[in-house]
Motif scaffolding. Structure first.
Motif, PDB file in Angstrom:
ATOM      1  N   TYR A   1      51.554  19.332   7.888  1.00 28.60           N
ATOM      2  CA  TYR A   1      50.644  20.365   8.036  1.00 28.60           C
ATOM      3  C   TYR A   1      49.787  20.215   9.207  1.00 28.60           C
ATOM      4  O   TYR A   1      48.938  21.445   9.581  1.00 28.60           O
TER       5      TYR A   1
ATOM      6  N   VAL B   1      44.788  15.659   4.739  1.00 23.76           N
ATOM      7  CA  VAL B   1      43.591  16.097   3.972  1.00 23.76           C
ATOM      8  C   VAL B   1      42.979  14.520   3.294  1.00 23.76           C
ATOM      9  O   VAL B   1      43.808  13.734   3.353  1.00 23.76           O
TER      10      VAL B   1
ATOM     11  N   CYS C   1      41.372  18.651   0.349  1.00 19.10           N
ATOM     12  CA  CYS C   1      42.148  19.781  -0.409  1.00 19.10           C
ATOM     13  C   CYS C   1      41.684  20.267  -1.676  1.00 19.10           C
ATOM     14  O   CYS C   1      41.413  19.450  -2.554  1.00 19.10           O
ATOM     15  N   PRO C   2      41.364  21.673  -1.617  1.00 21.70           N
ATOM     16  CA  PRO C   2      40.828  22.280  -2.974  1.00 21.70           C
ATOM     17  C   PRO C   2      41.260  21.928  -4.217  1.00 21.70           C
ATOM     18  O   PRO C   2      40.838  21.604  -5.168  1.00 21.70           O
ATOM     19  N   MET C   3      42.884  21.725  -4.138  1.00 24.01           N
ATOM     20  CA  MET C   3      43.501  21.389  -5.620  1.00 24.01           C
ATOM     21  C   MET C   3      43.096  20.225  -6.160  1.00 24.01           C
ATOM     22  O   MET C   3      43.034  20.011  -7.202  1.00 24.01           O
TER      23      MET C   3
ATOM     24  N   ASN D   1      48.065  15.068  -5.020  1.00 23.52           N
ATOM     25  CA  ASN D   1      47.007  15.719  -4.418  1.00 23.52           C
ATOM     26  C   ASN D   1      45.747  15.786  -5.394  1.00 23.52           C
ATOM     27  O   ASN D   1      45.467  16.617  -6.200  1.00 23.52           O
TER      28      ASN D   1
ATOM     29  N   CYS E   1      47.367  25.409  -5.388  1.00 20.33           N
ATOM     30  CA  CYS E   1      47.179  25.142  -4.052  1.00 20.33           C
ATOM     31  C   CYS E   1      46.990  27.004  -3.310  1.00 20.33           C
ATOM     32  O   CYS E   1      47.882  27.439  -3.761  1.00 20.33           O
ATOM     33  N   HIS E   2      46.008  27.130  -3.014  1.00 18.12           N
ATOM     34  CA  HIS E   2      45.683  28.601  -2.545  1.00 18.12           C
ATOM     35  C   HIS E   2      46.688  28.840  -1.396  1.00 18.12           C
ATOM     36  O   HIS E   2      46.880  30.124  -1.147  1.00 18.12           O
ATOM     37  N   VAL E   3      47.263  28.079  -0.868  1.00 18.46           N
ATOM     38  CA  VAL E   3      47.975  28.377   0.303  1.00 18.46           C
ATOM     39  C   VAL E   3      49.366  28.954  -0.096  1.00 18.46           C
ATOM     40  O   VAL E   3      49.983  29.734   0.125  1.00 18.46           O
ATOM     41  N   HIS E   4      49.911  28.001  -1.014  1.00 24.53           N
ATOM     42  CA  HIS E   4      51.201  28.326  -1.735  1.00 24.53           C
ATOM     43  C   HIS E   4      51.309  29.369  -2.727  1.00 24.53           C
ATOM     44  O   HIS E   4      52.178  30.130  -3.020  1.00 24.53           O
TER      45      HIS E   4
ATOM     46  N   GLU F   1      54.955  23.787  -4.790  1.00 21.89           N
ATOM     47  CA  GLU F   1      53.474  24.318  -5.109  1.00 21.89           C
ATOM     48  C   GLU F   1      53.653  25.878  -4.919  1.00 21.89           C
ATOM     49  O   GLU F   1      52.743  26.481  -5.632  1.00 21.89           O
TER      50      GLU F   1
ATOM     51  N   CYS G   1      47.188  25.976   6.070  1.00 23.40           N
ATOM     52  CA  CYS G   1      46.211  25.182   5.226  1.00 23.40           C
ATOM     53  C   CYS G   1      45.112  24.756   6.584  1.00 23.40           C
ATOM     54  O   CYS G   1      45.264  23.978   7.136  1.00 23.40           O
TER      55      CYS G   1
ATOM     56  N   MET H   1      43.887  21.244   6.760  1.00 20.09           N
ATOM     57  CA  MET H   1      44.333  20.341   7.693  1.00 20.09           C
ATOM     58  C   MET H   1      44.622  20.707   8.850  1.00 20.09           C
ATOM     59  O   MET H   1      44.555  19.965   9.988  1.00 20.09           O
TER      60      MET H   1
HETATM   61 FE1  SF4 Z   1      46.006  21.179  -0.530  1.00 24.78          FE
HETATM   62 FE2  SF4 Z   1      47.425  23.194  -0.352  1.00 24.78          FE
HETATM   63 FE3  SF4 Z   1      46.421  22.181   1.814  1.00 24.78          FE
HETATM   64 FE4  SF4 Z   1      48.540  20.984   0.541  1.00 24.78          FE
HETATM   65  S1  SF4 Z   1      48.625  23.011   1.507  1.00 24.78           S
HETATM   66  S2  SF4 Z   1      46.512  19.905   1.503  1.00 24.78           S
HETATM   67  S3  SF4 Z   1      47.666  21.514  -1.651  1.00 24.78           S
HETATM   68  S4  SF4 Z   1      45.280  23.260   0.051  1.00 24.78           S
END
Ligand code: SF4
Ligand code: 13P
Length: 302
Positions: A24, A59, A84-86, A112, A170-173, A198, A257, A260
């Protein structure tokens, strides 16, 4: 840019440093890394490489895990704000509370997560080994934290177990919805759908293949199909295109993300110049967290 890349290479040589990058991060960083991969692969590489210093382009929990597994190595984190917020979605006291409620319980924690969480659980997993590892656990009750989406996907395949889920995501997925997949399937009829677990479980259920970033890349590379719909962070497109210049990848809305993707070549050079910032984990936490990661490496590898 070429000058900066040469400087990074020279600094890495002088400092006996190896550069690890997740799929990523920006393509420019993937291109200069010694190893690029998914989180399980990178954890294994971090444990195996002989170098004194590891530059972890991912991350911060990834650098932290490398630090847990390699107490004698220096782990450089190019951007400490790449959190990584998660990994933060586990609250104090939750694990103890569930342990009190259930007998015959295994606490399974997605990689994570922060070191403090890893120090309290029975085993860590990544998206590429979660099914294999959870299916090997003797316990009936599985407390799966923090990712409720990955947990739900694994639970679908292991109906003999009783799952209790954390509330992380994960807010991205998580924003990828079944309607999005429907729309892409209508636009690209007959095209296979590749999904990272995710994503919400309803999205995973619509997939032709569900797997980690490496899994998705391998599936597309080995397949004789020429086009794919991809539900994950769009950084994997770099490797997908590199390995499959003749294939087309339709990413649902090019999800990024930001944490990253914000890591730059300059950040990599700067951490090598300064020998900082470094990942650090308190020794007491590290020793307990190492057991969960070592168990993952053991159960996930054979
Ligand atoms: Fe965290 Fe989502 Fe980024 Fe993966 S994609 S590092 S789970 S925020
Ligand atoms: P992978 O295990 O597929 O590399 O996933 C890590 C991650 O953070 C995905 O969001």
């Amino acid at each position: 840019m070429e000058q900066l890349i040469n400087e990074i290479k020279e600094l890495a040589r002088q400092k006996d440093a190896v550069i690890l990058a997740h799929y990523y991060v920006d393509g420019s960083i993937q291109d200069i890394a010694d190893y690029v991969g998914d989180s399980f692969y990178l954890a294994k590489v971090a444990k195996e490489v002989p170098n004194k210093t590891i530059v972890f382009c991912g991350v911060t929990f990834m650098g932290e895990s490398a630090c847990i597994l390699n107490p004698d190595k220096t782990i450089l984190i190019p951007d400490v704000s790449a959190v990584c917020p998660m990994a933060l979605m586990v609250y104090e006291g939750e694990i103890e509370k569930v342990r009190e409620e259930y007998d015959d319980l295994a606490v399974v924690c997605y990689i994570n997560s922060m070191a403090a969480t890893k120090s309290l659980v029975d085993v860590c997993v990544t998206s590429s080994n979660a099914l294999k590892i959870v299916s090997k656990l003797p316990q009936k009750n599985i407390y799966f934290i923090p990712d409720k989406n990955l947990g739900s996907w694994i639970a679908e395949q292991l109906p003999e177990k009783n799952f209790i889920f954390g509330h992380g995501y994960c807010h991205v997925h998580d924003v990828i919805k079944p309607e999005d997949v429907e729309a892409y399937k209508a636009k690209y009829p007959g095209v296979k759908v590749l999904v990272h677990p995710e994503c919400p479980v309803e999205v995973s259920k619509m997939a032709d293949y569900v797997g980690s970033t490496s899994g998705i890349i391998d599936f597309a590379t080995k397949s004789s199909d020429k086009e794919f719909i991809v539900c994950t962070e769009s950084g994997v497109e770099h490797e997908l295109k590199k390995r499959n210049p003749d294939k087309e990848f339709h990413f649902i809305d090019k999800h990024v993300c930001q944490n990253m993707r914000g890591i730059t070549l300059e950040d990599v050079a700067e951490c090598l110049r300064n020998g900082a910032p470094q990942a650090h984990v308190e020794e007491e936490v590290r020793v307990s967290a190492e057991k969960s990661l070592d168990r993952m490496l053991e159960l996930g590898s054979n």
